[in-house]
Design an enzyme around this catalytic site. Structure first.
Site, short mmCIF file in Angstrom:
data_model
loop_
_atom_site.label_atom_id
_atom_site.label_comp_id
_atom_site.label_asym_id
_atom_site.label_seq_id
_atom_site.Cartn_x
_atom_site.Cartn_y
_atom_site.Cartn_z
N LYS A 185 1.85 70.82 55.10
CA LYS A 185 3.45 71.65 54.78
C LYS A 185 3.71 72.05 56.27
O LYS A 185 4.93 72.25 56.61
CB LYS A 185 2.86 72.79 54.00
CG LYS A 185 2.84 72.10 52.44
CD LYS A 185 4.05 71.99 51.74
CE LYS A 185 4.21 71.18 50.74
NZ LYS A 185 3.52 69.69 50.79
N CYS A 196 1.84 58.99 20.89
CA CYS A 196 3.12 58.69 19.97
C CYS A 196 4.18 59.55 20.28
O CYS A 196 4.16 60.33 21.04
CB CYS A 196 2.62 58.82 18.40
SG CYS A 196 1.08 58.08 17.78
N TRP A 232 0.96 54.94 19.00
CA TRP A 232 -0.28 54.49 19.83
C TRP A 232 -1.27 54.57 18.66
O TRP A 232 -1.76 55.61 17.98
CB TRP A 232 -0.68 55.41 20.84
CG TRP A 232 -1.18 54.39 21.94
CD1 TRP A 232 -0.71 54.02 22.88
CD2 TRP A 232 -2.62 54.02 22.04
NE1 TRP A 232 -1.45 53.31 23.88
CE2 TRP A 232 -2.70 53.30 23.07
CE3 TRP A 232 -3.80 54.31 21.28
CZ2 TRP A 232 -4.00 52.65 23.43
CZ3 TRP A 232 -4.93 53.83 21.51
CH2 TRP A 232 -5.01 53.03 22.63
N ARG A 280 5.12 56.89 26.95
CA ARG A 280 3.91 57.60 26.34
C ARG A 280 2.83 56.65 26.01
O ARG A 280 1.78 56.83 25.55
CB ARG A 280 4.29 58.45 24.81
CG ARG A 280 5.39 59.44 25.32
CD ARG A 280 6.08 60.08 24.03
NE ARG A 280 5.06 61.06 23.28
CZ ARG A 280 5.30 62.36 23.40
NH1 ARG A 280 5.94 62.66 24.23
NH2 ARG A 280 4.39 63.11 23.01
N HIS A 289 -18.63 70.11 65.01
CA HIS A 289 -19.03 68.79 65.57
C HIS A 289 -17.79 68.21 66.45
O HIS A 289 -17.44 67.20 66.42
CB HIS A 289 -19.34 67.86 64.14
CG HIS A 289 -20.32 68.37 63.54
ND1 HIS A 289 -21.77 68.28 63.93
CD2 HIS A 289 -20.33 68.90 62.38
CE1 HIS A 289 -22.43 68.65 63.02
NE2 HIS A 289 -21.76 69.15 62.14
N GLU A 305 5.06 69.09 58.39
CA GLU A 305 6.48 68.44 57.67
C GLU A 305 7.29 69.42 57.58
O GLU A 305 8.85 68.82 57.65
CB GLU A 305 6.14 67.73 56.54
CG GLU A 305 5.79 68.69 55.33
CD GLU A 305 5.70 67.96 54.04
OE1 GLU A 305 6.35 66.89 53.84
OE2 GLU A 305 4.85 68.37 53.00
N GLU A 359 -3.76 70.23 52.79
CA GLU A 359 -2.22 70.22 52.34
C GLU A 359 -1.57 71.42 52.85
O GLU A 359 -0.49 71.25 53.37
CB GLU A 359 -2.24 70.81 50.81
CG GLU A 359 -0.96 71.10 50.12
CD GLU A 359 0.17 69.77 50.25
OE1 GLU A 359 -0.32 68.92 50.51
OE2 GLU A 359 1.13 69.84 49.97
N LYS A 395 12.16 61.67 50.68
CA LYS A 395 11.49 62.08 49.47
C LYS A 395 10.57 61.19 48.60
O LYS A 395 9.57 61.34 48.16
CB LYS A 395 12.55 62.91 48.37
CG LYS A 395 11.73 63.52 47.02
CD LYS A 395 11.14 64.41 47.52
CE LYS A 395 10.29 65.27 46.30
NZ LYS A 395 9.31 65.98 46.56
N ASN A 408 2.79 62.34 14.83
CA ASN A 408 1.84 62.45 15.85
C ASN A 408 0.72 63.29 15.80
O ASN A 408 0.87 64.13 15.19
CB ASN A 408 2.63 62.86 17.24
CG ASN A 408 3.55 62.17 17.80
OD1 ASN A 408 3.85 60.90 16.91
ND2 ASN A 408 4.43 62.71 18.59
N GLY A 409 -0.46 62.76 16.19
CA GLY A 409 -1.67 63.52 15.84
C GLY A 409 -2.73 62.91 15.17
O GLY A 409 -2.49 61.72 14.70
C1 AGP Z 1 4.52 65.94 50.69
O1 AGP Z 1 5.12 67.14 50.79
C2 AGP Z 1 5.40 64.96 50.98
N1 AGP Z 1 6.74 64.73 50.43
C3 AGP Z 1 4.64 63.53 50.87
O2 AGP Z 1 3.27 63.80 51.62
C4 AGP Z 1 4.49 62.90 49.33
O3 AGP Z 1 3.52 63.83 48.60
C5 AGP Z 1 3.94 61.49 49.58
O4 AGP Z 1 5.10 60.81 50.17
C6 AGP Z 1 3.85 60.98 48.17
O5 AGP Z 1 5.11 60.91 47.54
P1 AGP Z 1 4.86 60.53 45.68
O6 AGP Z 1 4.09 61.91 45.21
O7 AGP Z 1 6.34 60.70 45.46
O8 AGP Z 1 4.12 59.47 45.63
#
Ligand code: AGP
Length: 606
Positions: A482, A2, A74, A27, A501, A485, A478, A601, A98-99
């Site tokens: 990093k 809610c 909700w 929400r 392997h 990229e 990850e 992004k 809410n709650g």
């Molecule tokens: C991660 O550092 C990148 N920017 C990229 O892998 C990103 O996580 C991916 O494109 C997914 O984006 P989203 O979380 O906006 O869906």
């Protein structure tokens, strides 16, 4: 879940309340309503369905008044219909809530015996008649105190009063509630999203607090009725979010923000008083879900891989993870008892959205974990869990990754407990451990100097390996992503046990290898794998946790020690040095850190 809005102003409030309710639609809700004070009367308009329908009903009657409350509901107690929609009102009082009021049945019986007539099947209505009753013999503040003492359970409340034409009362126990400050008006809201379109100055109530809000004055009180002060926080408004402040890059700022974003997210989901998780509107019953499928891209996909370990340890559910761009073309076996969870920082990633759309077309159960609650993925999910990280500008995801992991972990605890796969003692223990996560993340940020001295060996290397087992394996992925990229260095994340392997052939003298091995159940095995690569000339950077116990291995090139915590929470801490390693490697190479080449992004194309 809610949502609450309240406004007291010199101006008419109904349209502003309606617009703010639209900010709360993420929400998930099934009915909506508003009540204002005008000409000595409480005027209430409610409807089943969307805020748009409420808006139409309100405009038909031209709802006046410069004090009002609004709500998106909700359903928890009572069917989703107009009668059960909030606000609930008597002649003299109107309430949004809410709650869950756990002792509502007893209170209702007591009030019915006193002659009060109930119109709805909700727990909330007991609050209306309780306050109405107390106001007969007490002043406003004492009536509120008496009512709060009577209630058991969790609540965030907004209340207006016929005989108090210029004020709103807010109260919080277990469910978030904030006050916003405006020009000649003040606000009440369930979270910052609800308020940020009207103000960037807010104060959060803590559990047990209540407040009396007027257009030109706000007073806060503790559970004993003592006046207290509340810090006024400046919401990072749009321009601020898009400023680096004193940081060289957004990514640097966003790495440093992680203790705060973790704290904010914990505050939004954890009820510290009752040691509970505030996910009250989970729409599916225990036996309706027997498996989970986590779908995402990139860093968000890595958070899902970690969550798979958590779900396997804390629930008896079958859990699968898939990359969205694969899932959307796979010959999927859609299952009605599977919950499809989509994780996306931007909420606009084309592959992830396409996968969600496919599940919706097959009428599957869907929910999403996003940072942008107005995004397409959020709008088209049955249920949305925000990660509350504030805008993430750097293309390389950092604070959003920790936020995704945190919400996945919280969801896993809640589902495990609801299914009774996780007992109450363990559930409460794990919730408690989350309360110190922000501090632990903050301590992990101090690896700065050590990392800066190490990154030279990475920037000059032909390539690097990142190794881990269990939930350190997705962290290895990850860390490698990093470095790729940001510093454009070829790097592979690999399961430590899998090196023999084939990939072991890559190891040559001086090759940097990051081994993520906190002292969890996988530790000893990973250390043995580490010795295999050291024996072949690798320069190993070991990421482990602080301990007096000796590491039985020589020739470790560098070691970074993170804080000790629950095993489950190590991924939050082992990630931090890897974010910094990639950042400083890219800085050394003089690359564009916030906008790496070839990347966007939000990847809104296939
Ligand atoms: C991660 O550092 C990148 N920017 C990229 O892998 C990103 O996580 C991916 O494109 C997914 O984006 P989203 O979380 O906006 O869906």
């Amino acid at each position: 879940m809610c949502g609450i809005i309240g406004i007291t102003s010199t101006k008419q409030v109904s349209s502003t309340i309606i617009n703010s309710l639209k900010k709360l639609e993420y929400r998930g809700y099934d009915s909506a309503g508003i009540a204002t004070l005008y000409d000595g009367f409480i005027n209430e308009v409610k409807c089943e369905g969307r805020v748009d329908s409420l808006e139409k009903n309100v405009s038909k009657i031209n709802l006046l008044g410069n004090v009002g409350i609004g709500h998106v509901r909700w359903a928890t107690h009572g069917k989703p219909n107009t009668v059960n929609a909030h606000p609930h009102s008597s002649e003299t009082v109107s309430v949004v809530h809410n709650g869950i009021i756990e002792n509502s049945t007893i209170l209702k019986k007591f009030l019915v015996e006193k002659g009060y007539k109930f119109k709805s099947q909700t727990d909330t209505e007991v609050i209306v008649h309780l306050v109405t009753d107390y106001l007969k013999d007490n002043n406003l503040k004492d009536s509120i105190l008496k009512m709060l003492k009577k209630l058991q359970g969790s609540f965030a409340l907004g209340i207006i009063f016929k005989d108090q034409p210029d004020l709103i009362v807010g109260a919080r126990r277990g469910s978030p509630l904030a006050v916003g400050y405006g020009p000649n008006e003040n606000y009440l809201g369930s979270d910052s999203y609800a308020l940020k379109s009207m103000t960037n100055k807010i104060s959060y109530l803590d559990d047990g607090d209540f407040c009396i809000i007027k257009k030109d004055q706000v007073d806060f009180f503790d559970s004993k009725g003592n006046k207290i002060n509340k810090k006024v926080l400046k919401l990072s408004s749009n321009e601020q979010n898009y400023e680096k402040g004193d940081y060289k890059h957004f990514m640097a700022k966003e790495i440093e923000e992680q203790p705060t974003t973790i704290k904010n997210c914990v505050n939004e989901y954890i009820d510290k008083i009752n040691n509970e998780i505030n996910i009250l509107n989970f729409p599916w019953k225990k036996n309706e879900i027997s498996s989970i499928k986590l779908i995402a891209c990139g860093t968000a996909y890595h958070s899902c891989l970690i969550a798979k370990y958590w779900f396997e340890q804390l629930t008896l559910l079958d859990v699968e993870v898939d990359i969205a761009s694969e899932f959307r073309y796979r010959r999927n076996r859609f299952k009605t008892d599977c919950l499809y969870i989509f994780v996306s920082q931007s909420g606009e990633t084309a592959d992830t959205y396409a996968a969600l759309d496919l599940c919706n077309k097959h009428k599957m159960k869907t929910c999403s974990i996003v940072n942008v609650v107005e995004s397409s993925i959020a709008r088209d999910s049955k249920l949305v869990f925000p990660i509350h990280c504030g805008p993430e500008i750097g293309v390389a995801s950092t604070k959003a990754f920790l936020g995704q992991m945190l919400v996945l972990y919280i969801l896993c605890l809640k589902i495990g407990y609801l299914r009774k796969d996780l007992d109450k003692k363990k559930y409460n223990l794990k919730i408690k451990s989350l309360l110190s996560l922000s501090k632990l993340v903050s301590n992990s940020l101090s690896t700065e100097n050590q990392i800066q001295s190490i990154c030279n060996s990475f920037t000059k290397a032909k390539g690097a390996m990142f190794l881990g087992r269990g939930y350190s394996f997705p962290i290895a992925l990850e860390g490698a992503l990093k470095l790729k990229e940001l510093a454009y260095i070829h790097a592979e994340g690999y399961p430590a046990g899998e090196m023999k392997h084939g990939p072991l052939a890559l190891i040559e003298d001086g090759m940097p290898v990051v081994v993520i091995a906190p002292r969890d159940e996988y530790y000893k095995k990973t250390i043995s794998n580490m010795q295999e690569v050291i024996a072949r000339g690798a320069k190993v950077l070991l990421i482990t946790n602080k301990s007096d116990e000796e590491i039985y291995s020589e020739n470790i090139w560098e070691k970074i020690e993170i804080e000790n915590t629950e095993e489950d929470l190590f991924p939050f801490l082992t990630t931090i040095p890897l974010q910094k390693l990639a950042y400083y490697s890219a800085l050394k190479k003089g690359y564009d850190i916030d906008k790496p080449r070839n990347l966007a992004k939000s990847v809104t194309v296939e």
